[in-house]
Design an enzyme around this catalytic site. Structure first.
Site, PDB file in Angstrom:
ATOM      1  N   HIS A 127       3.355   6.902  -7.133  1.00  0.00           N
ATOM      2  CA  HIS A 127       2.507   7.529  -7.520  1.00  0.00           C
ATOM      3  C   HIS A 127       3.420   8.923  -7.428  1.00  0.00           C
ATOM      4  O   HIS A 127       3.448   9.556  -8.143  1.00  0.00           O
ATOM      5  CB  HIS A 127       1.228   7.664  -6.774  1.00  0.00           C
ATOM      6  CG  HIS A 127       0.335   8.674  -7.396  1.00  0.00           C
ATOM      7  ND1 HIS A 127      -1.128   8.658  -6.773  1.00  0.00           N
ATOM      8  CD2 HIS A 127       0.427   9.289  -8.442  1.00  0.00           C
ATOM      9  CE1 HIS A 127      -1.768   9.404  -7.375  1.00  0.00           C
ATOM     10  NE2 HIS A 127      -0.778   9.988  -8.648  1.00  0.00           N
ATOM     11  N   HIS A 182       0.746  -1.456  -0.103  1.00  0.00           N
ATOM     12  CA  HIS A 182       0.187  -0.110  -0.078  1.00  0.00           C
ATOM     13  C   HIS A 182       0.950   1.261   0.069  1.00  0.00           C
ATOM     14  O   HIS A 182       0.656   2.127  -0.951  1.00  0.00           O
ATOM     15  CB  HIS A 182      -0.960   0.026   1.222  1.00  0.00           C
ATOM     16  CG  HIS A 182      -1.933   1.249   1.399  1.00  0.00           C
ATOM     17  ND1 HIS A 182      -3.172   1.051   1.231  1.00  0.00           N
ATOM     18  CD2 HIS A 182      -1.211   2.524   1.784  1.00  0.00           C
ATOM     19  CE1 HIS A 182      -3.748   2.361   1.345  1.00  0.00           C
ATOM     20  NE2 HIS A 182      -2.635   2.971   1.724  1.00  0.00           N
ATOM     21  N   GLU A 183       1.686   1.330   1.013  1.00  0.00           N
ATOM     22  CA  GLU A 183       2.627   2.671   1.238  1.00  0.00           C
ATOM     23  C   GLU A 183       3.615   2.588  -0.178  1.00  0.00           C
ATOM     24  O   GLU A 183       3.914   3.682  -0.542  1.00  0.00           O
ATOM     25  CB  GLU A 183       3.513   2.466   2.231  1.00  0.00           C
ATOM     26  CG  GLU A 183       2.587   2.518   3.555  1.00  0.00           C
ATOM     27  CD  GLU A 183       1.676   3.471   3.640  1.00  0.00           C
ATOM     28  OE1 GLU A 183       1.736   4.735   3.051  1.00  0.00           O
ATOM     29  OE2 GLU A 183       0.591   3.444   4.436  1.00  0.00           O
ATOM     30  N   HIS A 185       1.680   4.552  -2.880  1.00  0.00           N
ATOM     31  CA  HIS A 185       1.746   6.051  -2.681  1.00  0.00           C
ATOM     32  C   HIS A 185       3.409   6.367  -3.245  1.00  0.00           C
ATOM     33  O   HIS A 185       3.386   7.523  -3.935  1.00  0.00           O
ATOM     34  CB  HIS A 185       1.876   6.323  -1.257  1.00  0.00           C
ATOM     35  CG  HIS A 185       0.480   6.287  -0.578  1.00  0.00           C
ATOM     36  ND1 HIS A 185      -0.691   6.955  -1.052  1.00  0.00           N
ATOM     37  CD2 HIS A 185      -0.023   5.628   0.430  1.00  0.00           C
ATOM     38  CE1 HIS A 185      -1.811   6.669  -0.147  1.00  0.00           C
ATOM     39  NE2 HIS A 185      -1.469   5.729   0.717  1.00  0.00           N
TER      40      HIS A 185
END
Length: 598
Positions: free
Chosen positions: A397, A390-391, A394
């Site tokens: 992105h 998940h991180e 980020h």
């Protein structure tokens, strides 16, 4: 003897992030602050003269961009140091200095937007023709003009900017109290050994197969919060009031409108989410019923919500194994994506394990001109592997956006911030399901999928509904206190989880431990992003390269358009309830699939 957390200086260097990639040392950071102060003095000379000429406008916008880029880097350096050990007084002071500097920058630059707004559009168009370098700032100027109705005079903007440092006080007090001052008792783990409860250990203990451990952790953890509910309520009341002050000063109808408009999102998107999820609570109720059946209990309690429904399948996932699996699962995004993942894992982008004083939870953060940084509190669970993926979403992105866009357009809006992170999680889950041959293991993974829906769509919307209601209460003249906050939270919890869940008294205190209530209407974006990510992951797995190309274009777009419009590049339209309804329909299908397996 209770197991104590290790101190920061006992952590292996290879398990920490390398902050020298930002600044070699504190002296270099201090030099940057001096440069920022000099640039502030330089730009201040243009007050009242921003639109006197195309040259003036270009110079002001150039200095503004330089200030933003340099401040972001300096701020991130101080905050990463602070978060690795919030008990370190030197780093506390550095963090406080940055918030003070942030307020000073805001006050100094407060004349810029009002002067741009006061300049006739025809005159600005003439400047674009006269000075070609101004074209870089066309989107930025358009965004300033979009907020015209909510931008104040230069003098008033300066006054509002001066309140920012004071306005940060509630969140700073909350963070210090929760992460440093609060301590929790020790309980006995599955092996009858004493373990001190911490924020980082709380949820893993709720995942325990031993119901006694779950119950003890739940009651002792929230029992500590109960002691401080009046304090927590006063802090949160102050947080809400300062946001409402800013919203009213800027002539918004509500704080909700002000918060979402900052990201160029309509309040209807927020309301649509809450309404659509409330219309689909039957899915969460069905999930709760299935959980009760799988656990074989007469009563399902809130401390039973994290433990796997499928027993005796959970196994430790070491950090090294998690890295390998994540790279394999995300190979569908291309060799370039996987190469970046490995670079992050191998070159100390990540602070991996919990230590005394370290900020709880997990995040990805960073600044233009350097790689992203990730904070984890890894405890060798499947959830931790998903958190890492998940991180890293980020981080990717941010990496793609920073690489493709100039600084002023590199920072994507919060509304789309959770899409890439959640897409990574879903691709990881689909990979694990595809490669799973054991029926019980597949059931376990489906359980995890359902838990993601529960935790990200329903739970975050539950938070969003609570936050919206508390703001409305204050806007109507009501003060928030421990009694009405606990009553409201428990009522919403009972509605969401339904008749098969015992909403224990302690769950009424949960609002006090949620740091995201200090992020001003942030949490709803987890839910909308999850639904968008479900759609994007589905397209990537079905279409392959064309969908991947669209997705990477989205990742590289920064804030070059309204976030809802940028999502359309990836193939998702959140102006309608369709993505939310489709995602919840998928949840219904997964419930049925798991029910057949068990």
């Amino acid at each position: 003897m209770a197991k104590e957390l290790i101190s920061r200086d006992q952590v292996r260097v290879e398990d920490t992030w390398d902050l020298t990639d930002m600044y070699e040392d504190k002296a270099a950071w201090e030099a940057e602050l001096k440069f920022i102060e000099e640039k502030l003095q330089e730009i201040a000379k243009f007050e009242g003269k921003v639109c006197d000429s195309a040259s003036n406008l270009l110079t002001v916008l150039d200095i503004d961009a330089i200030l933003g880029e340099k401040f972001d880097l300096a701020f991130n350096y101080a905050e990463r140091l602070f978060d690795q050990d919030q008990g370190n007084t030197e780093h506390q002071a550095m963090s406080q200095r940055m918030f003070g500097l942030y307020a000073k920058i805001g006050a100094t630059l407060s004349f810029v937007s009002p002067e741009v707004l006061a300049c006739p559009s025809e005159k600005i168009e003439g400047f674009f023709k006269e000075e070609s370098k101004l074209e870089l700032y066309r989107i930025e100027i358009k965004e300033i003009q979009r907020l015209k109705d909510h931008t104040l005079s230069a003098e008033m903007e300066k006054v509002v900017a001066m309140t920012q440092e004071m306005g940060n006080t509630p969140s700073e007090v909350y963070s210090a109290f929760k992460n440093v001052d609060m301590t929790f008792p020790a309980i006995k783990d599955e092996n009858n050994e004493e373990v001190v409860l911490t924020d980082g250990r709380f949820v893993p203990m709720l995942m325990s197969a031993d119901r006694r451990v779950r119950k003890d952790a739940f009651e002792n953890y929230y029992g500590e919060y109960k002691k401080y509910l009046n304090t927590m309520a006063a802090i949160y009341n102050g947080e809400v009031k300062q946001h409402i002050f800013n919203a009213r000063v800027r002539k918004y109808e509500s704080n909700l409108e002000a918060a979402v408009d900052a990201n160029n999102v309509s309040p209807q998107v927020y309301d649509n989410l809450v309404k659509t999820v409330n219309a689909n609570l039957d899915k969460l109720h069905a999930y709760v019923s299935l959980r009760k059946k799988c656990l074989g209990v007469d009563e399902l309690h809130m401390y039973d919500i994290y433990t796997p429904m499928i027993a005796d399948v959970a196994k430790p996932v070491k950090y090294e194994e998690a890295q390998k699996t994540i790279c394999e699962a995300l190979a569908v995004l291309g060799d370039d994506y996987v190469a970046l993942l490995k670079e992050g894992f191998e070159n100390r982008w990540i602070d991996v394990y919990e230590n005394k004083g370290k900020r709880g939870g997990a995040y990805s953060a960073g600044a233009y001109g350097t790689h992203p940084y990730m904070l984890l509190n890894y405890t060798d669970t499947l959830d931790d592997m998903f958190t890492t993926a998940h991180e890293m979403g980020h981080s990717m992105h941010s990496y793609f956006s920073n690489k493709t866009q100039p600084y002023i357009y590199s920072q994507y809006k919060i509304f789309v911030a959770e899409v890439a992170s959640t897409c990574n999680e879903i691709l990881l889950l689909e990979y694990l399901l595809k490669n799973c041959t054991d029926k019980k293991e597949k059931a376990y993974l489906l359980n995890h999928y359902l838990d993601s829906f529960k935790g990200t769509v329903f739970r975050q919307t539950q938070f969003a509904e609570f936050e919206k209601t508390t703001n409305e209460m204050v806007e109507a003249g009501e003060n928030l206190n421990s009694e009405n906050l606990c009553k409201l939270y428990k009522e919403i919890n009972e509605k969401y989880y339904g008749p098969d869940m015992i909403s224990d008294d302690e769950i009424a205190y949960e609002w006090a431990r949620i740091p995201h209530f200090y992020y001003n209407f942030y949490v709803y974006q987890y839910a909308t992003s999850f639904c968008a990510a479900v759609a994007i992951a589905d397209m990537i797995l079905k279409e392959g390269e064309p969908a991947v190309a669209r997705y990477k274009k989205f990742l590289s777009s920064g804030c070059t358009d309204a976030p809802v419009e940028l999502l359309k590049i990836a193939g998702v339209d959140l102006t309608t309830p369709a993505p939310i309804e489709a995602a919840l329909a998928k949840m219904g299908d997964i419930i049925n699939e798991l029910a057949e397996l068990v």
